[in-house]
Design an enzyme around this catalytic site. Structure first.
Site, PDB file in Angstrom:
ATOM      1  CE  LYS A  38      14.396  67.035 126.737  1.00 48.42           C
ATOM      2  NZ  LYS A  38      15.223  68.333 126.498  1.00 48.42           N
ATOM      3  NE  ARG A 134      22.868  66.410 125.666  1.00 48.85           N
ATOM      4  CZ  ARG A 134      21.669  67.563 126.379  1.00 48.85           C
ATOM      5  NH1 ARG A 134      21.223  66.778 127.278  1.00 48.85           N
ATOM      6  NH2 ARG A 134      20.776  68.173 125.540  1.00 48.85           N
ATOM      7  CE1 TYR A 263       9.250  44.743 151.893  1.00 50.89           C
ATOM      8  CE2 TYR A 263       8.592  45.775 150.543  1.00 50.89           C
ATOM      9  CZ  TYR A 263       8.057  45.028 150.710  1.00 50.89           C
ATOM     10  OH  TYR A 263       7.019  43.915 150.182  1.00 50.89           O
ATOM     11  CG  MET A 312       7.172  48.729 143.212  1.00 51.91           C
ATOM     12  SD  MET A 312       7.576  46.296 142.212  1.00 51.91           S
ATOM     13  CE  MET A 312       8.815  46.290 141.958  1.00 51.91           C
TER      14      MET A 312
HETATM   15  C1  LIG Z   1      15.169  69.373 126.564  1.00 51.43           C
HETATM   16  C2  LIG Z   1      16.266  70.626 125.779  1.00 51.43           C
HETATM   17  C3  LIG Z   1      15.669  71.964 126.364  1.00 51.43           C
HETATM   18  C4  LIG Z   1      14.310  71.996 127.075  1.00 51.43           C
HETATM   19  O1  LIG Z   1      15.365  72.762 127.725  1.00 51.43           O
HETATM   20  P1  LIG Z   1      14.553  73.441 129.198  1.00 51.43           P
HETATM   21  O2  LIG Z   1      16.024  74.017 129.853  1.00 51.43           O
HETATM   22  O3  LIG Z   1      14.169  72.246 129.337  1.00 51.43           O
HETATM   23  O4  LIG Z   1      14.079  74.467 128.856  1.00 51.43           O
HETATM   24  C5  LIG Z   1      16.435  72.378 124.673  1.00 51.43           C
HETATM   25  N1  LIG Z   1      16.726  72.174 124.099  1.00 51.43           N
HETATM   26  C6  LIG Z   1      17.547  71.227 123.553  1.00 51.43           C
HETATM   27  C7  LIG Z   1      18.489  70.446 122.700  1.00 51.43           C
HETATM   28  C8  LIG Z   1      17.050  70.733 124.671  1.00 51.43           C
HETATM   29  O5  LIG Z   1      17.559  68.689 124.963  1.00 51.43           O
END
Ligand SMILES: *Cc1c(COP(=O)(O)O)cnc(C)c1O
Length: 367
Positions: A38, A134, A263, A312
């Protein structure tokens, strides 16, 4: 290696191979490995990294959102792709691109069952909330969920999974073991009722390092470990950082006492000093929190603090007494300091720093 002449994020594929091999030593050879790619493969280069991981035979991929999964398909990823947080508006695309949704609520479950009316055995994954609070079904939801699956042949549960909230923190071992216990209970109810066996998985990187003996199940999911971080100093020597952020000195300034830099007069010189301006700013992912002396860049082996506010597109560093010239290479993070060490200067973590390096920064894949 050719000299760096612009802000560059080097992505070292051989480090990915190394980290994957290390993670594999922590699990049984029969346990599947899901690579979490991701957020552009944690800010690296999602296309090249995912193709490399596919070549190394990982079993599964995961992304957060549907668009990320579509990009993987377009890049030539043919392995299964789990979408961790799909939104109902994208369910038609999920099916078009043969992505596998995580279903985490009754609302989402019902809408996906509707979207998959013309499918047969479409793989879905059920996510359970076991303490992170979550995303995910509650453990009490099982019997109600099962009612939806008993008569439905359009979808099939490819896996049941959950996510640990504190797997890196051994002071929270009791909490983690409770999460694992809750997950096992949920899984048993499914296994006792279904006439097939979904895969089970709960471990992320720190889970693999700390709980592989008690909760390995059928698959483990690694993100940060693949990119070189184990969330614990004891693993620093086993992982190799994959990304290195480098830049160059655009201009050097001699500053007189009482002159200000940047700045809002972010820094006022008390004595004569020399600064270097770097083509790297908060739009590239180095936020203002690194300014005013917190973060530092390394120039010819010397650590040079960031002076004043990060702009920036630029930042200035204090190179007083450092032997350097316009055009010289500077290191932000990589092998020394690591992204984890750099992130710590502003009170944050490797995850946030590396995923924030914006797409404006040129990626250079090395292997
Ligand atoms: C992002 C994520 C992971 C990966 O976790 P790491 O700590 O980066 O290995 C695994 N499972 C879920 C559900 C996640 O959202």
């Amino acid at each position: 290696m050719t000299k760096i002449q612009e802000t560059t994020l080097e992505v070292d594929l051989s480090a990915i191979t190394h980290n994957l091999n290390f993670l594999r030593t922590k699990i049984k050879s029969s346990t599947k490995l899901l690579a979490v790619v991701k957020a552009y493969a944690y800010g690296s280069d999602v296309q090249q990294v995912a193709l490399h991981l596919q070549h190394l035979n990982v079993d599964y991929f995961a992304v957060a959102y549907t668009d990320e999964g579509i990009a993987l398909r377009k890049a030539g990823i043919t392995k299964p792709i789990l979408v961790l947080h799909p939104l109902p508006i994208h369910f038609a695309e999920i099916i078009t691109y043969k992505l596998e949704p995580s279903l985490y609520s009754f609302q989402v479950l019902k809408l996906f069952l509707k979207a998959s009316e013309n499918e047969k055995g479409y793989p879905v994954h059920l996510k359970f909330n076991t303490g992170l609070n979550r995303l995910g079904f509650a453990s009490e939801d099982v019997s109600e969920i099962l009612k939806h699956f008993s008569s439905n042949k359009n979808v099939q549960i490819a896996s049941l999974f959950s996510h640990l909230g504190a797997s890196e923190d051994l002071n929270e071992k009791e909490f983690t073991l409770q999460q694992i216990h809750t997950f096992k209970n949920v899984a048993e109810q499914f296994l006792n009722t279904l006439d097939y066996q979904p895969m089970l998985h709960i471990l992320n990187t720190s889970g693999i390092l700390n709980y592989a003996d008690v909760a390995q199940f059928d698959m483990v999911r690694s993100g940060i470990g693949l990119y070189g971080f184990g969330n614990d100093p004891q693993y620093n020597t086993h992982f190799k950082p994959v990304v290195s952020l480098k830049s160059v000195i655009s201009q050097i300034h001699e500053i007189r006492p009482n002159e200000s830099i940047g700045y809002n007069k972010g820094h006022v010189a008390t004595t004569a000093m020399k600064t270097a301006t770097i083509p790297l700013g908060h739009a590239d992912g180095i936020g203002r929190q690194y300014g005013k002396g917190k973060g530092f860049l390394t120039v010819n082996g010397k650590r040079c603090p960031i002076v004043g506010n990060v702009c920036m597109d630029m930042l200035m560093i204090d190179v007083t007494g450092v032997d350097c010239q316009e055009g010289d290479e500077v290191t932000v993070f990589g092998k020394n300091p690591t992204a984890s060490e750099f992130a710590k200067t502003a009170g944050t973590i490797s995850y946030e720093l590396i995923t924030a390096i914006s797409q404006r920064v040129r990626r250079k894949v090395v292997s």
